[in-house]
Motif scaffolding. Structure first.
Motif, PDB file in Angstrom:
ATOM      1  N   TRP A 151       0.858  -1.172   0.000  1.00  0.00           N
ATOM      2  CA  TRP A 151       0.000   0.000   0.000  1.00  0.00           C
ATOM      3  C   TRP A 151       0.900   1.230   0.000  1.00  0.00           C
ATOM      4  O   TRP A 151       1.796   1.362   0.838  1.00  0.00           O
ATOM      5  CB  TRP A 151      -0.917   0.050   1.224  1.00  0.00           C
ATOM      6  CG  TRP A 151      -2.153  -0.796   1.086  1.00  0.00           C
ATOM      7  CD1 TRP A 151      -2.355  -2.058   1.553  1.00  0.00           C
ATOM      8  CD2 TRP A 151      -3.361  -0.424   0.433  1.00  0.00           C
ATOM      9  NE1 TRP A 151      -3.614  -2.496   1.230  1.00  0.00           N
ATOM     10  CE2 TRP A 151      -4.258  -1.514   0.535  1.00  0.00           C
ATOM     11  CE3 TRP A 151      -3.802   0.724  -0.224  1.00  0.00           C
ATOM     12  CZ2 TRP A 151      -5.552  -1.484   0.007  1.00  0.00           C
ATOM     13  CZ3 TRP A 151      -5.089   0.761  -0.744  1.00  0.00           C
ATOM     14  CH2 TRP A 151      -5.955  -0.345  -0.628  1.00  0.00           C
ATOM     15  N   TYR A 152       0.664   2.106  -0.983  1.00  0.00           N
ATOM     16  CA  TYR A 152       1.338   3.390  -1.047  1.00  0.00           C
ATOM     17  C   TYR A 152       0.312   4.491  -0.783  1.00  0.00           C
ATOM     18  O   TYR A 152      -0.871   4.345  -1.101  1.00  0.00           O
ATOM     19  CB  TYR A 152       1.974   3.609  -2.424  1.00  0.00           C
ATOM     20  CG  TYR A 152       3.312   2.946  -2.606  1.00  0.00           C
ATOM     21  CD1 TYR A 152       3.401   1.583  -2.907  1.00  0.00           C
ATOM     22  CD2 TYR A 152       4.498   3.669  -2.462  1.00  0.00           C
ATOM     23  CE1 TYR A 152       4.639   0.979  -3.063  1.00  0.00           C
ATOM     24  CE2 TYR A 152       5.733   3.064  -2.619  1.00  0.00           C
ATOM     25  CZ  TYR A 152       5.800   1.720  -2.916  1.00  0.00           C
ATOM     26  OH  TYR A 152       7.019   1.122  -3.070  1.00  0.00           O
ATOM     27  N   VAL A 153       0.779   5.609  -0.218  1.00  0.00           N
ATOM     28  CA  VAL A 153      -0.105   6.731   0.068  1.00  0.00           C
ATOM     29  C   VAL A 153       0.455   7.984  -0.596  1.00  0.00           C
ATOM     30  O   VAL A 153       1.684   8.165  -0.678  1.00  0.00           O
ATOM     31  CB  VAL A 153      -0.268   6.938   1.593  1.00  0.00           C
ATOM     32  CG1 VAL A 153       1.074   7.183   2.278  1.00  0.00           C
ATOM     33  CG2 VAL A 153      -1.250   8.070   1.895  1.00  0.00           C
TER      34      VAL A 153
ATOM     35  N   TYR B  64      -0.143  11.930  -0.185  1.00  0.00           N
ATOM     36  CA  TYR B  64      -0.765  13.077   0.463  1.00  0.00           C
ATOM     37  C   TYR B  64      -0.847  14.231  -0.539  1.00  0.00           C
ATOM     38  O   TYR B  64      -0.091  14.264  -1.515  1.00  0.00           O
ATOM     39  CB  TYR B  64       0.022  13.483   1.703  1.00  0.00           C
ATOM     40  CG  TYR B  64       0.049  12.409   2.756  1.00  0.00           C
ATOM     41  CD1 TYR B  64       1.193  11.646   2.986  1.00  0.00           C
ATOM     42  CD2 TYR B  64      -1.081  12.136   3.525  1.00  0.00           C
ATOM     43  CE1 TYR B  64       1.213  10.648   3.939  1.00  0.00           C
ATOM     44  CE2 TYR B  64      -1.068  11.129   4.485  1.00  0.00           C
ATOM     45  CZ  TYR B  64       0.078  10.396   4.673  1.00  0.00           C
ATOM     46  OH  TYR B  64       0.090   9.402   5.622  1.00  0.00           O
TER      47      TYR B  64
ATOM     48  N   LEU C 188       3.414   2.821   2.526  1.00  0.00           N
ATOM     49  CA  LEU C 188       2.698   2.784   3.804  1.00  0.00           C
ATOM     50  C   LEU C 188       2.980   1.467   4.526  1.00  0.00           C
ATOM     51  O   LEU C 188       3.335   1.455   5.703  1.00  0.00           O
ATOM     52  CB  LEU C 188       1.192   2.941   3.552  1.00  0.00           C
ATOM     53  CG  LEU C 188       0.278   3.039   4.762  1.00  0.00           C
ATOM     54  CD1 LEU C 188       0.627   4.265   5.602  1.00  0.00           C
ATOM     55  CD2 LEU C 188      -1.180   3.101   4.307  1.00  0.00           C
TER      56      LEU C 188
ATOM     57  N   LEU D 251      -6.895  -2.729   3.479  1.00  0.00           N
ATOM     58  CA  LEU D 251      -6.227  -1.804   4.413  1.00  0.00           C
ATOM     59  C   LEU D 251      -7.255  -1.279   5.407  1.00  0.00           C
ATOM     60  O   LEU D 251      -8.357  -0.897   5.009  1.00  0.00           O
ATOM     61  CB  LEU D 251      -5.612  -0.642   3.625  1.00  0.00           C
ATOM     62  CG  LEU D 251      -4.857   0.425   4.414  1.00  0.00           C
ATOM     63  CD1 LEU D 251      -3.549  -0.138   4.959  1.00  0.00           C
ATOM     64  CD2 LEU D 251      -4.578   1.641   3.532  1.00  0.00           C
TER      65      LEU D 251
ATOM     66  N   ASP E 233      -5.027  11.892   7.730  1.00  0.00           N
ATOM     67  CA  ASP E 233      -5.052  10.687   6.882  1.00  0.00           C
ATOM     68  C   ASP E 233      -5.712  10.949   5.531  1.00  0.00           C
ATOM     69  O   ASP E 233      -5.760  10.051   4.681  1.00  0.00           O
ATOM     70  CB  ASP E 233      -5.793   9.550   7.595  1.00  0.00           C
ATOM     71  CG  ASP E 233      -5.054   9.045   8.818  1.00  0.00           C
ATOM     72  OD1 ASP E 233      -5.711   8.727   9.827  1.00  0.00           O
ATOM     73  OD2 ASP E 233      -3.798   8.984   8.769  1.00  0.00           O
TER      74      ASP E 233
ATOM     75  N   GLU F 295      -4.681   9.955  -1.030  1.00  0.00           N
ATOM     76  CA  GLU F 295      -5.062   8.900  -1.965  1.00  0.00           C
ATOM     77  C   GLU F 295      -4.199   7.677  -1.646  1.00  0.00           C
ATOM     78  O   GLU F 295      -2.985   7.787  -1.449  1.00  0.00           O
ATOM     79  CB  GLU F 295      -4.884   9.322  -3.418  1.00  0.00           C
ATOM     80  CG  GLU F 295      -5.481   8.320  -4.388  1.00  0.00           C
ATOM     81  CD  GLU F 295      -5.939   8.933  -5.695  1.00  0.00           C
ATOM     82  OE1 GLU F 295      -5.470  10.037  -6.036  1.00  0.00           O
ATOM     83  OE2 GLU F 295      -6.771   8.294  -6.387  1.00  0.00           O
ATOM     84  N   TYR F 296      -4.842   6.528  -1.618  1.00  0.00           N
ATOM     85  CA  TYR F 296      -4.191   5.290  -1.230  1.00  0.00           C
ATOM     86  C   TYR F 296      -4.189   4.335  -2.427  1.00  0.00           C
ATOM     87  O   TYR F 296      -5.231   4.095  -3.052  1.00  0.00           O
ATOM     88  CB  TYR F 296      -4.899   4.654  -0.035  1.00  0.00           C
ATOM     89  CG  TYR F 296      -4.776   5.494   1.218  1.00  0.00           C
ATOM     90  CD1 TYR F 296      -5.576   6.611   1.410  1.00  0.00           C
ATOM     91  CD2 TYR F 296      -3.829   5.179   2.191  1.00  0.00           C
ATOM     92  CE1 TYR F 296      -5.449   7.396   2.550  1.00  0.00           C
ATOM     93  CE2 TYR F 296      -3.700   5.954   3.331  1.00  0.00           C
ATOM     94  CZ  TYR F 296      -4.509   7.065   3.496  1.00  0.00           C
ATOM     95  OH  TYR F 296      -4.372   7.849   4.631  1.00  0.00           O
TER      96      TYR F 296
ATOM     97  N   CYS G 255      -3.094   0.519  -3.814  1.00  0.00           N
ATOM     98  CA  CYS G 255      -2.668  -0.856  -3.611  1.00  0.00           C
ATOM     99  C   CYS G 255      -1.803  -1.255  -4.810  1.00  0.00           C
ATOM    100  O   CYS G 255      -2.078  -0.829  -5.946  1.00  0.00           O
ATOM    101  CB  CYS G 255      -3.899  -1.748  -3.523  1.00  0.00           C
ATOM    102  SG  CYS G 255      -3.566  -3.475  -3.192  1.00  0.00           S
TER     103      CYS G 255
END
Lengths: 114, 116
Positions: free
Chosen positions: A35-37, A39, A47, A76, A85, A88-89, A91
């Motif tokens: 999982w990458y985030v 901001y 992540l 997640l 938080d 954008e997340y 996968c």
């Protein structure tokens, strides 16, 4: 070849509420999962990741994800979100011998409101 | 700087022009990747360099796209005869690729390309 499906394009959530972002993948070979985030106005950051071992992995800021091989999922979760938080997340999956060559999902935009 | 640096951060060009996007990876990172982030296609892998090995170009969408990496460090992504569908954010990432695989890529903030 592998593919990644993120079922929700946007998830609105109130502060201190729980959130779950769904991710399913398909692949004919062994994979690593991430999982990458992203901001607002920043680059992508890792992540958390599943490479091997325990199927439940955690991040330092309270997120966790569980690798479920039978359901080919890597959802997640966070039990209580903060305004910070909002992001954008993504996968992502890679074959185990394919360093850094990631297949990303379409992303899930999480918007946390007071 | 400590992170992956990309330039320019924004580029507006006319259809048919050539553009060059630059990436300066984290010092000591031997692996370098280019990805593209666009509204219609999401995040797509473009090309991967590892040390002195031949690059993995399997993600390049057409022969108008090329990339090189000089001296094992800085990389340039070149798009020739730009088309409107090339409009996207081009992301560069690097990783140390030494020892055990960690799976972590370190991304720059991207170069936003707009083709008019």
């Amino acid at each position: 070849a592998q593919s990644v499906t993120q079922l929700d394009s946007q998830v609105p959530v109130f502060e201190e509420a729980p959130v779950e972002l769904r991710c399913n993948y398909s692949s004919s070979v062994s994979v690593y999962l991430f999982w990458y985030v992203q901001y607002p106005n920043q680059g992508l950051q890792l992540l958390l990741k599943y490479l091997s071992g325990s199927t439940l992995v955690e991040s330092i800021n309270g997120f966790e994800a569980e690798f479920n091989k039978s359901q080919t999922s890597f959802h997640l979760r966070k039990p209580s979100v903060h305004i910070s938080d909002t992001a954008e997340y993504f996968c992502a999956v890679s074959e185990t011998d394919s360093w850094g060559k990631l297949q990303f999902g379409a992303g899930t935009q999480v918007v946390v409101t007071p | 700087g400590a992170g992956v640096s990309q330039s320019p951060s924004n580029k507006v060009t006319e259809k048919g022009k050539d553009v060059e996007l630059r990436c300066d990876p984290i010092s000591g990172h031997t692996a370098l990747y280019w990805y593209r982030q666009s509204l219609g296609q999401g995040l797509e892998f473009l090309i991967y360099f590892q040390g002195n090995s031949a690059p993995d170009k399997s993600g390049l969408p057409s022969d108008r796209f090329s990339a090189e990496r000089t001296g094992g460090s800085v990389s340039t992504l070149t798009i020739q005869r730009t088309q409107q569908e090339d409009s996207a954010v081009y992301l560069c990432a690097s990783s140390p690729r030494t020892g055990a695989y960690t799976g972590e890529l370190f991304f720059g903030e991207g170069s936003r390309l707009t083709v008019l």
